[in-house]
Design an enzyme around this catalytic site. Sequence first.
Site, PDB file in Angstrom:
ATOM      1  N   HIS A 108       0.841  -1.212   0.000  1.00  0.00           N
ATOM      2  CA  HIS A 108       0.000   0.000   0.000  1.00  0.00           C
ATOM      3  C   HIS A 108       0.872   1.258   0.000  1.00  0.00           C
ATOM      4  O   HIS A 108       0.613   2.207  -0.742  1.00  0.00           O
ATOM      5  CB  HIS A 108      -0.889   0.050   1.257  1.00  0.00           C
ATOM      6  CG  HIS A 108      -1.937  -1.011   1.346  1.00  0.00           C
ATOM      7  ND1 HIS A 108      -2.136  -1.776   2.475  1.00  0.00           N
ATOM      8  CD2 HIS A 108      -2.876  -1.428   0.451  1.00  0.00           C
ATOM      9  CE1 HIS A 108      -3.136  -2.613   2.275  1.00  0.00           C
ATOM     10  NE2 HIS A 108      -3.597  -2.420   1.052  1.00  0.00           N
ATOM     11  N   LYS A 132     -15.805  -7.424   5.304  1.00  0.00           N
ATOM     12  CA  LYS A 132     -14.694  -8.345   5.603  1.00  0.00           C
ATOM     13  C   LYS A 132     -14.417  -8.474   7.105  1.00  0.00           C
ATOM     14  O   LYS A 132     -13.515  -9.196   7.486  1.00  0.00           O
ATOM     15  CB  LYS A 132     -13.411  -7.857   4.915  1.00  0.00           C
ATOM     16  CG  LYS A 132     -13.402  -8.004   3.404  1.00  0.00           C
ATOM     17  CD  LYS A 132     -12.063  -7.507   2.864  1.00  0.00           C
ATOM     18  CE  LYS A 132     -12.023  -7.455   1.347  1.00  0.00           C
ATOM     19  NZ  LYS A 132     -10.814  -6.748   0.871  1.00  0.00           N
ATOM     20  N   ARG A 190      -1.915  -6.192  -8.326  1.00  0.00           N
ATOM     21  CA  ARG A 190      -0.782  -7.051  -7.979  1.00  0.00           C
ATOM     22  C   ARG A 190      -0.528  -8.101  -9.048  1.00  0.00           C
ATOM     23  O   ARG A 190       0.598  -8.396  -9.415  1.00  0.00           O
ATOM     24  CB  ARG A 190      -1.030  -7.759  -6.642  1.00  0.00           C
ATOM     25  CG  ARG A 190      -0.891  -6.868  -5.445  1.00  0.00           C
ATOM     26  CD  ARG A 190      -1.429  -7.536  -4.234  1.00  0.00           C
ATOM     27  NE  ARG A 190      -2.846  -7.833  -4.410  1.00  0.00           N
ATOM     28  CZ  ARG A 190      -3.647  -8.236  -3.452  1.00  0.00           C
ATOM     29  NH1 ARG A 190      -3.178  -8.454  -2.244  1.00  0.00           N
ATOM     30  NH2 ARG A 190      -4.928  -8.459  -3.687  1.00  0.00           N
ATOM     31  N   SER A 239      -2.923  -7.618   3.088  1.00  0.00           N
ATOM     32  CA  SER A 239      -3.171  -7.457   4.528  1.00  0.00           C
ATOM     33  C   SER A 239      -3.535  -8.806   5.144  1.00  0.00           C
ATOM     34  O   SER A 239      -3.193  -9.084   6.295  1.00  0.00           O
ATOM     35  CB  SER A 239      -4.307  -6.457   4.759  1.00  0.00           C
ATOM     36  OG  SER A 239      -3.961  -5.200   4.253  1.00  0.00           O
TER      37      SER A 239
HETATM   38  O1  PNS Z   1      -8.777  -2.864   0.087  1.00  0.00           O
HETATM   39  P1  PNS Z   1     -10.036  -3.378  -0.541  1.00  0.00           P
HETATM   40  O2  PNS Z   1     -10.854  -4.128   0.481  1.00  0.00           O
HETATM   41  O3  PNS Z   1      -9.769  -4.189  -1.772  1.00  0.00           O
HETATM   42  O4  PNS Z   1     -10.870  -2.075  -0.984  1.00  0.00           O
HETATM   43  C1  PNS Z   1     -12.149  -2.219  -1.553  1.00  0.00           C
HETATM   44  C2  PNS Z   1     -12.866  -0.866  -1.704  1.00  0.00           C
HETATM   45  C3  PNS Z   1     -12.888  -0.125  -0.374  1.00  0.00           C
HETATM   46  C4  PNS Z   1     -12.124  -0.023  -2.704  1.00  0.00           C
HETATM   47  C5  PNS Z   1     -14.288  -1.158  -2.219  1.00  0.00           C
HETATM   48  O5  PNS Z   1     -14.863  -2.148  -1.432  1.00  0.00           O
HETATM   49  C6  PNS Z   1     -15.196   0.084  -2.186  1.00  0.00           C
HETATM   50  O6  PNS Z   1     -14.986   1.020  -2.905  1.00  0.00           O
HETATM   51  N1  PNS Z   1     -16.233   0.030  -1.314  1.00  0.00           N
HETATM   52  C7  PNS Z   1     -17.178   1.117  -1.132  1.00  0.00           C
HETATM   53  C8  PNS Z   1     -18.542   0.730  -1.741  1.00  0.00           C
HETATM   54  C9  PNS Z   1     -18.481   0.935  -3.250  1.00  0.00           C
HETATM   55  O7  PNS Z   1     -18.433   2.046  -3.715  1.00  0.00           O
HETATM   56  N2  PNS Z   1     -18.436  -0.195  -4.010  1.00  0.00           N
HETATM   57  C10 PNS Z   1     -18.190  -0.145  -5.452  1.00  0.00           C
HETATM   58  C11 PNS Z   1     -19.445  -0.098  -6.274  1.00  0.00           C
HETATM   59  S1  PNS Z   1     -19.849  -1.716  -6.809  1.00  0.00           S
END
Ligand code: PNS
Length: 166
Positions: free
Chosen positions: A17, A41, A93, A131
């Site tokens: 990150h 999660k 990644r 993570s």
């Molecule tokens: O680190 P992560 O868990 O891969 O991050 C995921 C994240 C936070 C980018 C994603 O879950 C997110 O944007 N969540 C907010 C809700 C949203 O806008 N979802 C996308 C529309 S389908």
Amino acid sequence: MKIGIYPGSFDPITLGHLDIIMRASGLVDKLIIGVLKNNTKKPLFTADERVELIKRVIKDKPNTDHITVESFDGLLVDFAKQRDAQIIVRGLRAVTDFEYELQIAQTNHKINTMIDTVFFTTSVEFSYLSSSVVKEIAAFGGDIKQFVPESIIQSVYDKFNSIRSV
Ligand code: PNS
């Protein structure tokens, strides 16, 4: 002014990150690290703790005055709009990340065409890192110093110790 948002769970922030943060921060006037609050999660750290850990890591780095960290709830595109951000930053990644990231990026763009997602390919030394891997190793008392910034190592172990003692 170019404003970017780097969203994620950051549970906890890893060196992967941090690599993306430092590289992305060079391309925008302001970078907001957005920590997702209500995560399905079931995070190890609370959103406030994750924000604090990231702030601690950023503080040690040069040229980071234009980086801010905050938590958010709800849709990412709504958060981006509230903060006048035009760019969402995500890391890729491996090819396994691509399908999910493509779907989310396209969905976000469909909801708000003013916002584009920019992908950074993770530096090779972090391509395996997540993570979840960090938590798995720390939970069994393994050494995580190759995986997370030094300033947060003890906090990760402390978290597992506090869970065990409940
Ligand atoms: O680190 P992560 O868990 O891969 O991050 C995921 C994240 C936070 C980018 C994603 O879950 C997110 O944007 N969540 C907010 C809700 C949203 O806008 N979802 C996308 C529309 S389908």
